[in-house]
Design a protein around this motif. Structure first.
Motif, short mmCIF file in Angstrom:
data_model
loop_
_atom_site.label_atom_id
_atom_site.label_comp_id
_atom_site.label_asym_id
_atom_site.label_seq_id
_atom_site.Cartn_x
_atom_site.Cartn_y
_atom_site.Cartn_z
N SER A 26 7.75 9.02 10.51
CA SER A 26 8.44 7.74 10.71
C SER A 26 8.39 6.84 9.48
N HIS A 27 7.58 7.18 8.49
CA HIS A 27 7.48 6.39 7.25
C HIS A 27 7.48 7.36 6.07
N GLU A 67 7.30 -0.41 6.73
CA GLU A 67 6.53 -1.07 7.80
C GLU A 67 5.70 -2.19 7.21
N ILE A 68 5.72 -3.34 7.88
CA ILE A 68 4.86 -4.46 7.50
C ILE A 68 3.96 -4.76 8.69
N THR A 98 0.85 -1.19 0.00
CA THR A 98 0.00 0.00 0.00
C THR A 98 0.88 1.24 0.00
N ASN A 99 0.39 2.26 -0.63
CA ASN A 99 1.05 3.56 -0.58
C ASN A 99 0.14 4.49 0.19
N MET A 100 0.68 5.08 1.23
CA MET A 100 -0.07 5.99 2.08
C MET A 100 0.63 7.34 2.09
N MET A 101 -0.06 8.31 2.61
CA MET A 101 0.59 9.61 2.77
C MET A 101 1.80 9.43 3.68
N PRO A 102 2.95 9.98 3.29
CA PRO A 102 4.15 9.83 4.12
C PRO A 102 3.95 10.44 5.51
#
Length: 154
Positions: A83-84, A125-126, A76-80
């Motif tokens: 910490s990620h 992150e997983i 998945t791509n989320m808004m940065p």
């Protein structure tokens, strides 16, 4: 020797069968439980075209190769966030090994394969939803409980 490799489109029939066995066991369904056509089609579509990687464990000791384990990492791509910063995350699903092949390091090997690929893709992150049976392995490999998330089913 058990071979671990990425599933391909050519594996779709055996992979669908393996996932159904996994879901029956995890959900406590009997061996004859039939999944809905919608579930089956969506699963097949994800395996063929989704943003994920599925690995399979193959036993070919009998001369007829059979899938004895599988695991899927969904990207998945989320808004940065701070910490990620890449926004690239993944969710681990359906880690399963047939009963007679358990406790032989197969699940760990499948997870290591998927973790290496996730790192190559820049994942930071997983996440996963652990069963009681899988929790010890996940903890031994560095996963920890997280109380930050909340979920709403729609």
């Amino acid at each position: 020797m058990i071979q671990i490799r990425k599933a391909t489109d050519a594996d779709i029939g055996a992979l669908m069968e393996s996932r159904c066995k996994t879901m029956r066991e995890v959900c406590g369904f009997d061996d004859n439980y039939e999944f809905s056509a919608e579930f089956m089609e969506a699963t097949k579509e994800y395996f063929l075209h989704g943003d994920g990687t599925t690995v399979i464990a193959i036993d070919d000791s009998t001369g007829t190769p059979q899938i004895v384990g599988n695991a899927t990492l969904c990207y998945t791509n989320m808004m940065p966030t701070f910490s990620h910063q890449s926004g690239k995350r993944a969710h681990l699903m359906n880690v399963h090994v047939e009963k007679e092949f358990r406790r032989k390091g197969i699940a760990r090997r499948m997870l290591e394969f998927l973790i290496d690929e996730a790192k190559e893709r820049g994942v930071t992150e997983i996440s996963l939803d652990a069963t009681d049976d899988g929790r010890k392995l996940y903890e031994a490999m560095g996963w920890h409980a997280n109380t930050e998330a909340m979920v709403k089913n729609l």
